[in-house]
Each structure stands twice: as C-alpha cells, then as structure tokens.
Design a protein around this motif. Structure first.
Motif, PDB file in Angstrom:
ATOM      1  N   ILE A 122      -5.497   6.107  -1.614  1.00 43.59           N
ATOM      2  CA  ILE A 122      -5.940   5.238  -2.884  1.00 43.59           C
ATOM      3  C   ILE A 122      -4.957   3.930  -2.880  1.00 43.59           C
ATOM      4  O   ILE A 122      -5.450   2.990  -3.059  1.00 43.59           O
ATOM      5  CB  ILE A 122      -5.710   5.934  -3.978  1.00 43.59           C
ATOM      6  CG1 ILE A 122      -6.932   7.087  -4.217  1.00 43.59           C
ATOM      7  CG2 ILE A 122      -5.565   5.176  -5.430  1.00 43.59           C
ATOM      8  CD1 ILE A 122      -6.732   7.983  -5.348  1.00 43.59           C
ATOM      9  N   ALA A 123      -3.523   4.281  -2.425  1.00 48.00           N
ATOM     10  CA  ALA A 123      -2.593   3.083  -2.491  1.00 48.00           C
ATOM     11  C   ALA A 123      -3.088   2.003  -1.432  1.00 48.00           C
ATOM     12  O   ALA A 123      -3.058   0.838  -1.856  1.00 48.00           O
ATOM     13  CB  ALA A 123      -1.294   3.648  -2.448  1.00 48.00           C
ATOM     14  N   THR A 124      -3.201   2.428  -0.492  1.00 45.45           N
ATOM     15  CA  THR A 124      -3.572   1.416   0.708  1.00 45.45           C
ATOM     16  C   THR A 124      -4.771   0.496   0.500  1.00 45.45           C
ATOM     17  O   THR A 124      -4.705  -0.509   0.481  1.00 45.45           O
ATOM     18  CB  THR A 124      -3.962   2.101   2.014  1.00 45.45           C
ATOM     19  OG1 THR A 124      -2.834   2.989   2.294  1.00 45.45           O
ATOM     20  CG2 THR A 124      -4.032   1.128   3.172  1.00 45.45           C
ATOM     21  N   LEU A 125      -5.986   1.488  -0.030  1.00 45.92           N
ATOM     22  CA  LEU A 125      -7.053   0.644  -0.503  1.00 45.92           C
ATOM     23  C   LEU A 125      -6.951  -0.292  -1.790  1.00 45.92           C
ATOM     24  O   LEU A 125      -7.691  -1.328  -1.686  1.00 45.92           O
ATOM     25  CB  LEU A 125      -8.188   1.659  -0.785  1.00 45.92           C
ATOM     26  CG  LEU A 125      -8.723   2.545   0.479  1.00 45.92           C
ATOM     27  CD1 LEU A 125      -9.429   3.916  -0.047  1.00 45.92           C
ATOM     28  CD2 LEU A 125      -9.575   1.666   1.447  1.00 45.92           C
ATOM     29  N   ILE A 126      -6.136   0.288  -2.588  1.00 46.23           N
ATOM     30  CA  ILE A 126      -5.895  -0.642  -3.876  1.00 46.23           C
ATOM     31  C   ILE A 126      -4.984  -1.868  -3.342  1.00 46.23           C
ATOM     32  O   ILE A 126      -5.497  -3.095  -3.693  1.00 46.23           O
ATOM     33  CB  ILE A 126      -4.891   0.175  -4.965  1.00 46.23           C
ATOM     34  CG1 ILE A 126      -5.895   1.283  -5.529  1.00 46.23           C
ATOM     35  CG2 ILE A 126      -4.417  -0.704  -6.008  1.00 46.23           C
ATOM     36  CD1 ILE A 126      -6.978   0.743  -6.309  1.00 46.23           C
ATOM     37  N   ALA A 127      -4.071  -1.567  -2.529  1.00 51.16           N
ATOM     38  CA  ALA A 127      -3.350  -3.100  -1.987  1.00 51.16           C
ATOM     39  C   ALA A 127      -4.369  -3.856  -1.417  1.00 51.16           C
ATOM     40  O   ALA A 127      -4.234  -5.162  -1.710  1.00 51.16           O
ATOM     41  CB  ALA A 127      -2.257  -2.582  -1.109  1.00 51.16           C
ATOM     42  N   GLY A 128      -5.297  -3.410  -0.746  1.00 52.25           N
ATOM     43  CA  GLY A 128      -6.162  -4.225   0.150  1.00 52.25           C
ATOM     44  C   GLY A 128      -7.064  -4.779  -0.869  1.00 52.25           C
ATOM     45  O   GLY A 128      -7.299  -6.152  -0.778  1.00 52.25           O
ATOM     46  N   SER A 129      -7.760  -4.092  -1.589  1.00 55.31           N
ATOM     47  CA  SER A 129      -8.595  -4.820  -2.918  1.00 55.31           C
ATOM     48  C   SER A 129      -7.873  -5.597  -3.553  1.00 55.31           C
ATOM     49  O   SER A 129      -8.318  -6.852  -4.046  1.00 55.31           O
ATOM     50  CB  SER A 129      -9.089  -3.442  -3.597  1.00 55.31           C
ATOM     51  OG  SER A 129      -9.730  -4.217  -4.672  1.00 55.31           O
ATOM     52  N   SER A 130      -6.539  -5.530  -3.855  1.00 53.09           N
ATOM     53  CA  SER A 130      -5.841  -6.571  -4.787  1.00 53.09           C
ATOM     54  C   SER A 130      -5.861  -7.773  -4.004  1.00 53.09           C
ATOM     55  O   SER A 130      -5.658  -8.981  -4.566  1.00 53.09           O
ATOM     56  CB  SER A 130      -4.406  -6.166  -5.034  1.00 53.09           C
ATOM     57  OG  SER A 130      -3.616  -6.936  -5.593  1.00 53.09           O
ATOM     58  N   SER A 131      -5.319  -7.708  -2.835  1.00 50.77           N
ATOM     59  CA  SER A 131      -5.127  -8.689  -1.793  1.00 50.77           C
ATOM     60  C   SER A 131      -6.492  -9.562  -1.702  1.00 50.77           C
ATOM     61  O   SER A 131      -6.574 -10.777  -1.952  1.00 50.77           O
ATOM     62  CB  SER A 131      -4.833  -8.287  -0.305  1.00 50.77           C
ATOM     63  OG  SER A 131      -4.702  -9.411   0.298  1.00 50.77           O
ATOM     64  N   ALA A 132      -7.431  -8.868  -1.715  1.00 51.97           N
ATOM     65  CA  ALA A 132      -8.813  -9.903  -1.515  1.00 51.97           C
ATOM     66  C   ALA A 132      -9.327 -10.156  -2.860  1.00 51.97           C
ATOM     67  O   ALA A 132      -9.810 -11.530  -2.715  1.00 51.97           O
ATOM     68  CB  ALA A 132      -9.896  -8.421  -1.200  1.00 51.97           C
ATOM     69  N   THR A 133      -8.911  -9.578  -4.033  1.00 49.51           N
ATOM     70  CA  THR A 133      -9.265 -10.201  -5.311  1.00 49.51           C
ATOM     71  C   THR A 133      -8.477 -11.205  -5.626  1.00 49.51           C
ATOM     72  O   THR A 133      -8.763 -12.325  -6.164  1.00 49.51           O
ATOM     73  CB  THR A 133      -9.075  -8.962  -6.380  1.00 49.51           C
ATOM     74  OG1 THR A 133      -9.682  -7.912  -6.028  1.00 49.51           O
ATOM     75  CG2 THR A 133      -9.212  -9.536  -7.676  1.00 49.51           C
ATOM     76  N   GLY A 135       0.922  -1.185  -0.129  1.00 46.02           N
ATOM     77  CA  GLY A 135      -0.021  -0.147  -0.108  1.00 46.02           C
ATOM     78  C   GLY A 135       0.771   1.325   0.177  1.00 46.02           C
ATOM     79  O   GLY A 135       0.374   2.369   0.193  1.00 46.02           O
ATOM     80  N   PHE A 136       2.031   1.239  -0.268  1.00 43.30           N
ATOM     81  CA  PHE A 136       3.010   2.340  -0.447  1.00 43.30           C
ATOM     82  C   PHE A 136       2.992   2.931  -1.774  1.00 43.30           C
ATOM     83  O   PHE A 136       3.053   2.033  -2.629  1.00 43.30           O
ATOM     84  CB  PHE A 136       4.310   1.979   0.046  1.00 43.30           C
ATOM     85  CG  PHE A 136       4.294   1.719   1.525  1.00 43.30           C
ATOM     86  CD1 PHE A 136       4.486   2.837   2.380  1.00 43.30           C
ATOM     87  CD2 PHE A 136       4.342   0.668   2.143  1.00 43.30           C
ATOM     88  CE1 PHE A 136       4.678   2.606   3.598  1.00 43.30           C
ATOM     89  CE2 PHE A 136       4.702   0.303   3.150  1.00 43.30           C
ATOM     90  CZ  PHE A 136       4.550   1.384   4.124  1.00 43.30           C
ATOM     91  N   VAL A 137       2.943   4.103  -2.050  1.00 46.46           N
ATOM     92  CA  VAL A 137       3.084   4.737  -3.348  1.00 46.46           C
ATOM     93  C   VAL A 137       4.594   4.735  -3.625  1.00 46.46           C
ATOM     94  O   VAL A 137       5.422   5.459  -2.881  1.00 46.46           O
ATOM     95  CB  VAL A 137       2.516   6.283  -3.423  1.00 46.46           C
ATOM     96  CG1 VAL A 137       2.832   6.982  -4.777  1.00 46.46           C
ATOM     97  CG2 VAL A 137       0.957   6.142  -2.944  1.00 46.46           C
ATOM     98  N   LEU A 138       4.972   4.238  -4.653  1.00 50.44           N
ATOM     99  CA  LEU A 138       6.360   4.249  -5.148  1.00 50.44           C
ATOM    100  C   LEU A 138       6.803   5.286  -5.976  1.00 50.44           C
ATOM    101  O   LEU A 138       7.836   5.914  -5.806  1.00 50.44           O
ATOM    102  CB  LEU A 138       6.886   2.769  -5.722  1.00 50.44           C
ATOM    103  CG  LEU A 138       6.624   1.899  -4.875  1.00 50.44           C
ATOM    104  CD1 LEU A 138       6.804   0.347  -5.832  1.00 50.44           C
ATOM    105  CD2 LEU A 138       7.569   1.783  -3.542  1.00 50.44           C
ATOM    106  N   VAL A 139       5.842   5.402  -7.004  1.00 51.99           N
ATOM    107  CA  VAL A 139       6.027   6.518  -7.920  1.00 51.99           C
ATOM    108  C   VAL A 139       4.775   7.180  -8.416  1.00 51.99           C
ATOM    109  O   VAL A 139       3.815   6.263  -8.437  1.00 51.99           O
ATOM    110  CB  VAL A 139       6.944   6.194  -9.317  1.00 51.99           C
ATOM    111  CG1 VAL A 139       7.145   7.222 -10.217  1.00 51.99           C
ATOM    112  CG2 VAL A 139       8.135   5.666  -8.907  1.00 51.99           C
TER     113      VAL A 139
END
Length: 163
Positions: A59-70, A39-43
């Motif tokens: 957004i980054a944190t939520l995307i990482a969580g969503s990706s994990s659930a997906t 969930g960290f923004v790299l660039v």
C-alpha cells in the motif's frame, strides 16, 4: 539501497504513533499510516476491531507512486500540488493527506467512518505530524555506539551458530 526520507526515533515516533491512534479513535477508521514519499511505512496503527491488514508495504509503495503521479497532474493543471487524494470503493476507501514535503498520511476506512469526518481529523493530524517531522528533520540522527563487549559477544554468537 534506497532508504526512507526520514526516520522517526524516540519521542517523535511515540508522538506520531499517538496521533495516529487518536485519529483512528476519532474517525472509526481501520488503519492509519505515515508513509514517506519514497514508499516506506514510517509508522502505522490499526483499530483493534479491524480485520487483518492488507500488505502495508505494498500500500505504501502504491500510495507514493500515486501521489507522485497526482502531483505531476497538478503541475500540468497549474497547481503546485494536490494536498489530498480520495479513493472510494464499495467496502473500503482511503484518504491520503500530505503531512509534509517528506510524508503522506494514509487512512483506510469503511462505511462506518464518514468521509467528512475522516477529512476533518486527517487535516488536523497531518498538521501536527508536519510540525513533528519538521522538528525531527533538523535533529541529528542518534549514533549507534557499539563497544568492544558487543563486538566480542556478536563474534562469539556467530561462532556458536556457524562453527
């Protein structure tokens, strides 16, 4: 303390930043981010015409969580993972593409950017980013070398600030 899975320095950072800029130009998207799976923004890059960005860290944190659930859902369905995720809204949509086992490419776009075009360029960009991250993963992290001058200068600055 949780730290990013990977940190980009020098040429690798510049390469990824350039790829994101090119992606924005080719797709007419608003924002492009490279996010690690923690969930960290790299660039990140934003189009010059884009409105003020939302909280990219959120957004980054939520995307990482969503990706994990997906990915958990993919495993239940017998897939090793789902490589892409699309969220479509009335005004803004987002597309997430796996850029490696360490990172996700996130594109936020509006109606001006056709989804097919976003997908096409995102897949190409994600592959190039994956190659960059794979090379970077095997390089040693640069060492921060602080000499005596730095130490005495920092001490003097802190003494001036706090007495």
């Amino acid at each position: 303390m949780i730290e990013p899975s990977i940190a980009l320095y020098g040429d690798a950072f510049d390469k990824v930043e350039s790829l994101l800029e090119e992606l924005l130009k080719n797709t007419q998207s608003r924002y492009a981010l490279l996010v690690d799976r923690k969930g960290f923004v790299l660039v990140h890059k934003e189009a010059l015409w884009a409105p003020r960005p939302p909280s990219l860290d959120s957004i980054a944190t939520l995307i990482a969580g969503s990706s994990s659930a997906t990915n958990a859902l993919a495993k239940i369905l017998g897939e090793s993972q789902f490589d892409a995720l699309v969220q479509e809204g009335k005004e803004i949509s987002l597309y997430v593409e796996s850029a490696s086992d360490l990172a996700l490419l996130v594109i936020l776009f509006d109606k001006k950017a056709p989804l097919g075009k976003v997908k096409l360029f995102a897949k190409k960009t994600a592959a190039e980013i994956s190659d960059t991250l794979e090379r970077e993963k095997h390089l040693p992290r640069p060492e921060l070398k602080l000499d005596q001058n730095f130490s005495s200068g920092a001490t003097a600055l802190l003494d001036d600030l706090f007495g």
